[in-house]
Scaffold this motif. Structure first.
Motif, mmCIF file in Angstrom:
data_model
loop_
_atom_site.group_PDB
_atom_site.id
_atom_site.type_symbol
_atom_site.label_atom_id
_atom_site.label_comp_id
_atom_site.label_asym_id
_atom_site.label_seq_id
_atom_site.Cartn_x
_atom_site.Cartn_y
_atom_site.Cartn_z
ATOM 1 N N GLU A 245 -9.491 6.288 12.960
ATOM 2 C CA GLU A 245 -8.722 5.049 13.413
ATOM 3 C C GLU A 245 -7.546 5.209 12.575
ATOM 4 O O GLU A 245 -7.780 5.043 11.255
ATOM 5 C CB GLU A 245 -9.604 3.774 13.187
ATOM 6 N N ILE A 246 -6.295 4.939 13.132
ATOM 7 C CA ILE A 246 -5.224 5.052 12.288
ATOM 8 C C ILE A 246 -4.193 3.689 12.605
ATOM 9 O O ILE A 246 -4.197 3.108 13.734
ATOM 10 C CB ILE A 246 -4.127 6.231 12.866
ATOM 11 N N LEU B 253 3.237 2.421 5.809
ATOM 12 C CA LEU B 253 1.824 2.629 4.993
ATOM 13 C C LEU B 253 0.977 3.200 6.412
ATOM 14 O O LEU B 253 0.707 2.437 7.222
ATOM 15 C CB LEU B 253 1.174 1.705 4.473
ATOM 16 N N VAL B 254 0.674 4.419 6.372
ATOM 17 C CA VAL B 254 -0.431 5.038 7.416
ATOM 18 C C VAL B 254 -1.868 5.050 7.027
ATOM 19 O O VAL B 254 -1.892 5.835 5.933
ATOM 20 C CB VAL B 254 0.226 6.304 7.931
ATOM 21 N N ILE B 255 -2.809 4.290 7.378
ATOM 22 C CA ILE B 255 -4.056 4.175 6.990
ATOM 23 C C ILE B 255 -5.032 4.855 7.903
ATOM 24 O O ILE B 255 -4.782 4.767 9.352
ATOM 25 C CB ILE B 255 -4.503 2.703 6.620
ATOM 26 N N LEU B 256 -5.746 5.622 7.565
ATOM 27 C CA LEU B 256 -6.679 6.652 8.284
ATOM 28 C C LEU B 256 -7.962 6.288 7.903
ATOM 29 O O LEU B 256 -8.202 6.751 6.711
ATOM 30 C CB LEU B 256 -6.413 8.285 8.143
ATOM 31 N N LEU B 257 -8.931 5.760 8.964
ATOM 32 C CA LEU B 257 -10.288 5.858 8.525
ATOM 33 C C LEU B 257 -11.318 6.607 9.499
ATOM 34 O O LEU B 257 -10.956 6.799 10.583
ATOM 35 C CB LEU B 257 -10.714 4.432 8.900
ATOM 36 N N GLY C 62 -11.558 7.955 4.418
ATOM 37 C CA GLY C 62 -10.391 8.036 4.933
ATOM 38 C C GLY C 62 -9.460 8.247 4.116
ATOM 39 O O GLY C 62 -9.439 8.894 2.747
ATOM 40 N N GLY C 63 -8.060 7.989 4.439
ATOM 41 C CA GLY C 63 -6.998 8.031 3.240
ATOM 42 C C GLY C 63 -5.621 7.395 3.727
ATOM 43 O O GLY C 63 -5.702 6.730 4.805
ATOM 44 N N ALA C 64 -4.603 7.606 3.281
ATOM 45 C CA ALA C 64 -3.226 6.977 3.563
ATOM 46 C C ALA C 64 -2.194 7.804 3.339
ATOM 47 O O ALA C 64 -2.294 8.690 2.495
ATOM 48 C CB ALA C 64 -3.442 5.696 2.888
ATOM 49 N N TYR C 65 -1.070 7.465 3.853
ATOM 50 C CA TYR C 65 0.342 8.281 3.396
ATOM 51 C C TYR C 65 1.367 7.190 3.709
ATOM 52 O O TYR C 65 1.221 6.195 4.409
ATOM 53 C CB TYR C 65 0.266 9.765 4.078
ATOM 54 N N LEU C 66 2.259 7.483 2.732
ATOM 55 C CA LEU C 66 3.483 6.597 2.786
ATOM 56 C C LEU C 66 4.602 7.433 3.693
ATOM 57 O O LEU C 66 5.085 8.308 3.108
ATOM 58 C CB LEU C 66 4.125 6.095 1.516
#
Length: 84
Positions: free
Chosen positions: A75-76, A5-9, A46-50
């Motif tokens: 911020e990742i 899980l990649v979380i981007l703020l 932000g968002g996220a990708y799997l």
């Protein structure tokens, strides 16, 4: 392959031109079978990708090629995700 899980703020000064390049990057990952899903957060923060990768090192290397990462505007965080 493992899932990450990649979380981007978003940071305060995000370059809006990077968003399009980031979306193109995600589309490329999807075409390669590496991006299972992605999307923004409802509050615009932000968002996220799997991401699918062999291991954490490979996942981080892929994320470092993301224009969002290169630009420094987010911020990742990358976490291995063992969803059932």
């Amino acid at each position: 392959m493992n899932r990450y899980l990649v979380i981007l703020l978003r940071k305060p000064h995000v370059d809006p031109t990077v968003v399009s390049a980031h979306r193109d990057f995600l589309a490329e990952l999807r075409a390669q079978g590496r991006n299972a899903m992605n999307g923004p957060f409802g509050d615009g923060s932000g968002g996220a990708y799997l991401l699918r990768a062999n291991d954490l090192d490979e996942a981080i290397a892929i994320v470092q090629r993301d224009p969002a990462s290169i630009s420094g505007g987010w911020e990742i965080t990358v976490r291995e995700w063992q969803a059932s």
